[in-house]
Design an enzyme around this catalytic site. Structure first.
Site, PDB file in Angstrom:
ATOM      1  N   ASP A 101      -2.272   6.739   6.212  1.00 31.96           N
ATOM      2  CA  ASP A 101      -3.294   5.881   5.619  1.00 31.96           C
ATOM      3  C   ASP A 101      -3.726   4.906   6.716  1.00 31.96           C
ATOM      4  OD1 ASP A 101      -4.772   3.978   4.309  1.00 31.96           O
ATOM      5  OD2 ASP A 101      -3.242   3.473   2.817  1.00 31.96           O
ATOM      6  N   LYS A 151     -13.062  -1.451   5.437  1.00 30.32           N
ATOM      7  CA  LYS A 151     -12.442  -2.402   6.356  1.00 30.32           C
ATOM      8  C   LYS A 151     -13.009  -2.232   7.766  1.00 30.32           C
ATOM      9  CE  LYS A 151      -9.090  -2.798   3.011  1.00 30.32           C
ATOM     10  NZ  LYS A 151      -8.214  -1.980   2.202  1.00 30.32           N
ATOM     11  N   TRP A 191       0.832  -1.218   0.000  1.00 30.77           N
ATOM     12  CA  TRP A 191       0.000   0.000   0.000  1.00 30.77           C
ATOM     13  C   TRP A 191       0.856   1.253   0.000  1.00 30.77           C
ATOM     14  CZ3 TRP A 191      -4.306  -0.685  -2.071  1.00 30.77           C
ATOM     15  CH2 TRP A 191      -5.051  -1.841  -1.859  1.00 30.77           C
TER      16      TRP A 191
END
Ligand SMILES: *Cc1c(COP(=O)(O)O)cnc(C)c1O
Length: 363
Positions: free
Chosen positions: A174, A198, A103
């Site tokens: 993030d 999530k 990511w």
């Protein structure tokens, strides 16, 4: 009655059953208006109440300082990878990134399209099994636009357990896969973002928490939908927000509040993860964790069975026993159990029992 599977998907992921049931009950007639929330104007009183209340719930749960705004954007966390450098990486400045896996790498690739990037620390050499220690995180000795971290690496299964603090350098995180999983001192961060699917709700909304002063010097000529100040100026109602996703997030936040807020969630999340990590660590090498102990994530538990054939059998049998989503990410393979806020303790206990039983039969 059909059994509800034990859901360990990494994302989109489990939602609290109470939330799903409440949404179902309100679907065709939202609070007596005779229609669903999806069918009415985002300027209506009914929607605006949900919008404002959702912002308020974030402020309350995270005890957000006065100068922070709660924004609802679209395009997923992936759009934030581009928006952050577009808005803050102005000529003459350097963006600093901690490289902790897939990511972070995507975020870095986007930043490089906009300007100069410095890798502040990287776990690449040891295959991302560890979060770099805070002392090893350096910023480039030229005006830093910001320092970017991925608080929880969903794919590798690593998590920051404390955060770098570098004087005069705005910290951006993030938090897609661990937002609201533990209490957080938001004042350490200039901007936090998270795709909702999530830990917060369904996909379709990306939550951004930011310190208002950082939107002061945003380049004028950016597309209007890619400028943070468009959203701060219009209370995230410049255009139509993803109303239904925000509504589900609203219900999830109320569920968190009912269950004692972030302090009690953190405790429960730690207990859930401990069950599974203990089953791994006490297996005498039948199972092994994929990352270093000090960097283990409480949200994404990556592990493997000592023999590849047995691992296939593990997946097969776990599916037959109503466990879903246990395959590791395709880039890492092996196994991953995602134990987000909405995954019940009972599901983790059932998985642990299954793991121990599987080892008894094949160990
Ligand atoms: C899932 C995930 C993303 C991507 O989110 P999208 O909303 O699908 O763009 C980014 N970062 C992290 C840490 C993630 O877990």
């Amino acid at each position: 009655m059909r059994i509800r599977p034990y859901n360990f998907f990494a994302g989109p992921a489990a939602l609290p059953l109470e939330v799903i049931e409440r949404a179902q009950a309100e679907l065709s007639d939202f609070k007596g208006i005779g229609m669903s929330l999806m069918e009415i104007s985002h300027r209506s009183k009914e929607y605006e109440e949900i919008h404002d209340e959702t912002q308020q719930l974030f402020k309350e749960l995270l005890q957000l300082p006065e100068e922070y705004k709660v924004l609802f954007l679209q395009g997923g966390a992936s759009t934030q990878f581009s928006m952050i450098p577009m808005n803050f990486l102005v000529p003459g400045k350097i963006a600093n990134y901690v490289m902790t896996g897939a990511w972070a790498e995507k975020a870095i690739l986007e930043a490089r399209k906009i300007g100069d990037v410095f890798i502040s620390a990287s776990g690449e050499a040891n295959n991302y099994v560890e979060i770099p220690s805070l002392e090893d995180i350096q910023v480039y000795p030229q005006t830093a636009a910001y320092l970017h971290i991925t608080s929880n690496e969903t794919i590798a299964g690593t998590q920051f357990h404390s955060f770098p603090r570098i004087k005069n350098v705005p910290l951006i995180a993030d938090m897609s896969s661990d937002i609201l999983s533990r209490p957080l001192d938001v004042s350490q961060f200039a901007l936090i973002y998270a795709g909702a699917q999530k830990n917060l709700g369904p996909s379709g909304v990306t939550v951004v928490l930011l310190r208002e002063e950082i939107v002061r010097n945003i380049p004028e000529n950016l597309p209007v939908m890619l400028k943070y100040d468009t959203f701060t100026k219009h209370n995230s109602l410049y255009n139509t927000p993803p109303v239904y996703s925000i509504y589900i997030v609203n219900l999830v936040l109320k569920w968190i509040k009912q269950h004692g807020g972030l302090v009690s969630l953190e405790k429960r999340n730690a207990e859930k993860a401990k069950l599974i990590y203990d089953a791994i660590d006490q297996s005498g090498g039948f199972y092994t964790g994929m990352v270093k102990l000090n960097s283990r994530s409480l949200m994404n538990i990556t592990f493997k069975v000592h023999d590849d054939e047995l691992e296939k059998l593990f997946l097969q049998q776990s599916k037959a026993n109503h466990f879903i989503g246990l395959e590791g990410h395709r880039s890492v393979g092996h196994l991953r159990a995602s134990t987000y806020n909405a995954v019940p303790y009972e599901a983790c206990k059932a998985l642990t029992d299954f793991m121990i039983d599987f080892q008894k039969r094949y160990g």
